[in-house]
Motif scaffolding. Sequence first.
Motif, PDB file in Angstrom:
ATOM      1  N   ILE A 125       1.307  -2.134   4.247  1.00  0.00           N
ATOM      2  CA  ILE A 125       2.113  -1.190   4.221  1.00  0.00           C
ATOM      3  C   ILE A 125       3.370  -1.493   3.080  1.00  0.00           C
ATOM      4  O   ILE A 125       3.663  -0.618   2.506  1.00  0.00           O
ATOM      5  N   VAL A 126       4.014  -2.852   3.044  1.00  0.00           N
ATOM      6  CA  VAL A 126       5.133  -2.943   2.136  1.00  0.00           C
ATOM      7  C   VAL A 126       5.097  -4.493   1.768  1.00  0.00           C
ATOM      8  O   VAL A 126       4.794  -5.302   2.563  1.00  0.00           O
ATOM      9  N   GLY A 127       5.175  -4.606   0.452  1.00  0.00           N
ATOM     10  CA  GLY A 127       5.279  -6.154  -0.174  1.00  0.00           C
ATOM     11  C   GLY A 127       6.107  -6.832   0.337  1.00  0.00           C
ATOM     12  O   GLY A 127       5.813  -8.101   0.800  1.00  0.00           O
ATOM     13  N   THR A 171      -1.244 -12.199  -9.396  1.00  0.00           N
ATOM     14  CA  THR A 171      -0.347 -14.091  -9.561  1.00  0.00           C
ATOM     15  C   THR A 171       0.953 -13.962  -9.234  1.00  0.00           C
ATOM     16  O   THR A 171       1.405 -12.979  -8.647  1.00  0.00           O
ATOM     17  N   GLY A 172       1.557 -14.815  -9.558  1.00  0.00           N
ATOM     18  CA  GLY A 172       3.149 -14.866  -9.487  1.00  0.00           C
ATOM     19  C   GLY A 172       3.564 -15.131  -7.768  1.00  0.00           C
ATOM     20  O   GLY A 172       2.962 -15.863  -7.439  1.00  0.00           O
ATOM     21  N   VAL A 173       4.675 -14.755  -7.521  1.00  0.00           N
ATOM     22  CA  VAL A 173       5.170 -15.198  -6.067  1.00  0.00           C
ATOM     23  C   VAL A 173       4.661 -14.515  -5.035  1.00  0.00           C
ATOM     24  O   VAL A 173       4.822 -14.992  -3.856  1.00  0.00           O
ATOM     25  N   GLY A 174       3.629 -13.616  -5.143  1.00  0.00           N
ATOM     26  CA  GLY A 174       3.117 -12.764  -4.229  1.00  0.00           C
ATOM     27  C   GLY A 174       3.690 -11.627  -3.583  1.00  0.00           C
ATOM     28  O   GLY A 174       4.104 -10.755  -4.165  1.00  0.00           O
ATOM     29  N   ASN A 175       4.212 -11.893  -2.300  1.00  0.00           N
ATOM     30  CA  ASN A 175       4.750 -10.917  -1.516  1.00  0.00           C
ATOM     31  C   ASN A 175       3.972  -9.383  -1.614  1.00  0.00           C
ATOM     32  O   ASN A 175       4.265  -8.562  -2.360  1.00  0.00           O
ATOM     33  N   THR A 235      -1.267 -14.397  -3.490  1.00  0.00           N
ATOM     34  CA  THR A 235      -1.039 -15.932  -4.165  1.00  0.00           C
ATOM     35  C   THR A 235      -0.090 -16.593  -2.704  1.00  0.00           C
ATOM     36  O   THR A 235      -0.584 -17.536  -2.171  1.00  0.00           O
ATOM     37  N   GLN A 236       0.820 -15.635  -2.277  1.00  0.00           N
ATOM     38  CA  GLN A 236       1.630 -16.456  -1.264  1.00  0.00           C
ATOM     39  C   GLN A 236       2.327 -15.177  -0.447  1.00  0.00           C
ATOM     40  O   GLN A 236       2.358 -14.075  -1.123  1.00  0.00           O
ATOM     41  N   ALA A 237       2.843 -15.382   0.596  1.00  0.00           N
ATOM     42  CA  ALA A 237       3.549 -14.389   1.668  1.00  0.00           C
ATOM     43  C   ALA A 237       2.878 -13.039   1.639  1.00  0.00           C
ATOM     44  O   ALA A 237       3.128 -11.863   0.982  1.00  0.00           O
ATOM     45  N   ALA A 238       1.528 -13.159   2.256  1.00  0.00           N
ATOM     46  CA  ALA A 238       0.799 -11.856   2.488  1.00  0.00           C
ATOM     47  C   ALA A 238       0.598 -11.570   3.834  1.00  0.00           C
ATOM     48  O   ALA A 238       0.176 -12.479   4.617  1.00  0.00           O
ATOM     49  N   GLY A 239       0.567 -10.199   4.177  1.00  0.00           N
ATOM     50  CA  GLY A 239       0.576  -9.840   5.555  1.00  0.00           C
ATOM     51  C   GLY A 239       0.060  -8.634   5.599  1.00  0.00           C
ATOM     52  O   GLY A 239       0.048  -7.446   4.650  1.00  0.00           O
ATOM     53  N   GLY A 271       0.867  -1.046  -0.035  1.00  0.00           N
ATOM     54  CA  GLY A 271       0.083  -0.032  -0.134  1.00  0.00           C
ATOM     55  C   GLY A 271       0.869   1.313  -0.024  1.00  0.00           C
ATOM     56  O   GLY A 271       0.562   2.105  -0.678  1.00  0.00           O
ATOM     57  N   VAL A 272       1.886   1.300   0.845  1.00  0.00           N
ATOM     58  CA  VAL A 272       2.787   2.447   0.693  1.00  0.00           C
ATOM     59  C   VAL A 272       3.963   2.459  -0.019  1.00  0.00           C
ATOM     60  O   VAL A 272       4.372   2.879  -0.668  1.00  0.00           O
ATOM     61  N   VAL A 273       4.788   1.130   0.270  1.00  0.00           N
ATOM     62  CA  VAL A 273       6.022   0.989  -0.456  1.00  0.00           C
ATOM     63  C   VAL A 273       5.962  -0.702  -1.152  1.00  0.00           C
ATOM     64  O   VAL A 273       5.548  -1.596  -0.411  1.00  0.00           O
ATOM     65  N   GLY A 274       6.547  -0.681  -2.390  1.00  0.00           N
ATOM     66  CA  GLY A 274       6.650  -1.894  -2.851  1.00  0.00           C
ATOM     67  C   GLY A 274       7.355  -3.091  -2.201  1.00  0.00           C
ATOM     68  O   GLY A 274       7.174  -3.893  -1.932  1.00  0.00           O
ATOM     69  N   ARG A 275       8.894  -2.546  -2.383  1.00  0.00           N
ATOM     70  CA  ARG A 275       9.866  -3.357  -2.038  1.00  0.00           C
ATOM     71  C   ARG A 275      10.960  -2.383  -1.113  1.00  0.00           C
ATOM     72  O   ARG A 275      11.197  -1.226  -1.576  1.00  0.00           O
TER      73      ARG A 275
END
Length: 775
Positions: free
Chosen positions: A236-238, A228-232, A263-267, A204-208
């Motif tokens: 706030i930040v992917g 799609t893809g690996v998620g992350n 898809t995965q690694a979601a917080g 929402g705020v920072v991609g990486r």
Amino acid sequence: MSSTAPVHALTAKYFPRAIVSLRWAAIAFALLGAIFLAPAAWGASGPMFQGGTGTASDPYLVADANQLCRFRDAVNDGNDFAGKTVKLAEDIDLAHVEWTPIGAGTRKGSGAASGSTPFAGTFDGAGHKVSGLSITTSPDADFAVGLFGIVKGGTVRDVVLDGVAIDVPGSELAGGAVGLLIDDGTVSGVSVSGSVSAHAGVGGVVGRMTLSGTISDCANSAAVTAMTGVGNVGGIVGAAYYTTDTGEMVIEGCTNTGTVKGTQAAGGIAGLCSAFVSECGNNGAVEAEHYSVGGVVGEQKNYGGIHHCTNSASVTCEDAGGYGCGGIAGWVRYDGAAAAYPASSAVPVTDNENSGEIHGGNDAGGIVGCFYNAGTVTGNTSTAPALTSSRFAGGIVGNLQNAPLDSLPSSVIEGIAVVNNVSTTPLDKISAPLRDTFAYNNTPADFTVDDNSAGWVASTNSLRYAVLQRALDNAPDDGTVTLTADLADADSLSLADGRTVTLDLNGHNLAFAKAPGVTVSWGAFVITGIGQVSAPATVAPTGTAPTLFEVTGSSEKPAAVKLKGGSYNVDVEPYVASKYAELVRDQKDSAGKFSVLPAKEARAEAQAKVDADGETVYYESAKAARAAAAAEPGAKVTVLDDESDKPSAPDSPNDGSDVDSDGDHGGNTGTATTPGSADGTAPATTPAAHEGDNTPGFLDLHGDGGATDTGSATGTTSGATTTATTAPHKTTIKPAGAVPQTGDSLWEALLSIGLLAIVSGAAVALARTRSKRTK
């Protein structure tokens, strides 16, 4: 007749003197509309800034979209503005025109690729709003997408991004404010609303964020989606990942209320994370298809920790075989190339709170879904209404498991401790084939699950404890453990390390399940405060009192129990501290019958006292005192119904009665003279163990510990004499500048003159009008 004839006719009829026709007027209005309503040709002309020199005290000022665009172009042309400050002077509307990020560039590994032009200065939004940010295209997957693309060592702060519309299906690097944050860059005080979606690596705020940097005090309400893809994906930040020996990543004081899907690694706060996350809160539902789904962090990897965060939203993993679905963290594990994570450590998950439901996946936990190899889970609270998974579930941790050791960095010692946590989720609300009230432990030989309970019961040094014995063990010498809840069927307590520890009942009750309730083999155990302490009556032989205390010290290792408060269901007179006394209540049941009070208070409430073997016990009932004395040879009863047996004069302010006479925290040394008894006889002395007062926490209304003389003395309190005024003097006050009231002769005269002038003026005007008409 031409097609314009009706228009000309209409113009001639209603606008006979018009210089131009309605047709030309319409054309003019159209041109004006085109000028004012068409999107601005941003950056085409005009000054880059409204003013300023770029210093922190005199920043460059950006006042409109045109200036923001020209500033953007300067950065993308290679001016990184390092050491300069740019500040918004007004709210800016970008009108949903496709935006090119400030600091354009692409990611390569953990940094920026060659040819990128990162922003390195300070951008201060000053609380202003930038609305209508829209990005729908991206040159390639690693192109940084956001209001800012790449921020390298720079700062973006205090800006409101309202109505963001970022939808870049091919991007793996998208955030509302910043696409990529690197090299100790900072994003603080930024809030985002709207929606942000990308292929992966989306926040929402920072991609990486990589290697080192800080994201603080940010808020997101935008819906965030990794398609799609690996998620992350995180509110706030992917992804905040990769580590370095020379720095670290910090995420603190951030909140998310937007939904998070991937898809995965979601917080709720961070998707993939190697940062230290603290003081963050999530209230947005988190959902992922496969694995690593958490209310705060989806997957905590290799390093960092999660401290004092909260989640109140539901967390869902759709894949029944997906590892890690937790209220705070989905999956904590050690994985990845060693070169990318030179800094690795056991991960602490401490003092967090979850109240959201956890559903799905291979393992569900109120705090952590799945925990691998090494770390600590302590001080956490889960009040999850329900936990469900396909295989493992636990109120605190769903699954403690050993992964192959080749994935564990050599610097990290294997072992997980799940200790001192609270889960209120009942076992019948934990649904899984393999479940536990607190943590399902796959390898008990390697991992510890201990001292967890269904509620916090005590505190010491600002730390909460789920088990009272653990609080005693961790209290410092001369420290105090404060009871914070009633305890029924409590485990026995022990003190064996030579310390003096005080238990403050703090208005709560403590009932032991076994006798003795407290064993002291070395040291001093002190009880203060108000509350009931009970030994289990069922464990005592018929006709005998249950054992509450057992003191087993030696001359080399002295031991003592010293009571300075509390009520007990058994006689505790031998343990009453110096300056205190036992008062036997006149009640049928034994619960709380034996109260320990400052001696002066006990004496004031008593009708009689019994002296025996050098000890004094007070009784609310004289009858009970006589019965007790009759059962004990040599005991003497004194009925306290004569004022000569009541305290009648203030104690000396320097009698030291607020400190134990033996210099420690209680004890049974020292003597004090006893006042005369009602029957005219008086014992020689009464031990000071039961005659003190002015204890800490006892309210002394007179400051000297004694009674106040309420005699009939009269007289003035000073040499001055004050005469009271019996008849109040009435004064009328007229505020300065007030309008005079009617009845004032001057005002009435002025009013009359004014009215006369008005009437005269009207008459003259009427006469002139008639004269003109006649002419």
